[in-house]
Write an enzyme that holds these catalytic residues in place. Sequence first.
Site, PDB file in Angstrom:
ATOM      1  N   GLU A  46     -58.747   7.257 -10.123  1.00  0.00           N
ATOM      2  CA  GLU A  46     -58.798   8.697 -10.337  1.00  0.00           C
ATOM      3  C   GLU A  46     -57.485   9.372  -9.972  1.00  0.00           C
ATOM      4  O   GLU A  46     -56.788   8.934  -9.034  1.00  0.00           O
ATOM      5  CB  GLU A  46     -59.902   9.368  -9.505  1.00  0.00           C
ATOM      6  N   THR A  47     -57.168  10.417 -10.707  1.00  0.00           N
ATOM      7  CA  THR A  47     -56.124  11.364 -10.343  1.00  0.00           C
ATOM      8  C   THR A  47     -56.798  12.714 -10.143  1.00  0.00           C
ATOM      9  O   THR A  47     -57.572  13.161 -10.994  1.00  0.00           O
ATOM     10  CB  THR A  47     -55.053  11.479 -11.441  1.00  0.00           C
TER      11      THR A  47
END
Length: 268
Positions: A46-47
């Site tokens: 995830e970002t």
Amino acid sequence: MPYPIYQVDAFTDRLFGGNPAAVMPLESDLPDDTLLALAVENNLSETAFFTALPEGNDADFRIRWFTPGTEVPLCGHATLATAWVIFNRLDWPADSLRFQSKSGLLGVSRGKDGWLTLDFPNLPCEERPTPSAITEALESAPETAFFVPNDTNYMVVLADEAAVRAAEPDMRTLKSLGNQGLIITAPGQDCDFVSRYFAPGAGIDEDPVTGSIHSVLVPYWAERLGKTRFDARQVSRRGGRLRCELKGDRVAIAGQAVLYMEGNVYLP
């Protein structure tokens, strides 16, 4: 134009452990296709992207999370990583903060011991027959699974920690679940419960440590074990430790974090 970026290992007290997340503060929203392209370029599970909200809102920041394949409605480790950045790099003056998200209001508090505690929703699950995609992908899958309507995941409970550690699901078959992931869990040997998480349809074969699935795991194990406080382990290759507590319709999920890298992204 430079945009700051941080990479933080979440749910661990050591570098190269836990789950790495990229964190990007934004002064204003960027187009969704740009956010997804950044997540693809970062190539992490995830970002997180966050923006400050004006005073008078019910939250301090707005947060969104992208995998390399899609936006997700809830993410624990990237929220923990974002809070670490705000507390330790942006000089946030208080010991708590609030995020506005697609899963509602999320709080994070900082303890004197340095642990960060997420205030997440309690996500109920529904028992139903295990989908064929899961029984075909995972030989040890039981006949009954649990579906999580508000988080598009399935959960299966295995016999013991050894079965969770030994599981080798077929990712190509699991991918047919689309953006739905698979949580596997069992009682732990030196903790209350262990878990692993797979979501190849969302661009994540195995997530190293997944805070958000504990919104499902904690209420399940609370009912099964008759207690509300838990020491949990996610037993992926990198691994991670979480302290959890059921608090009515909320779940407290606590962990540590370590900074790996900071720099700038240059966008046209």
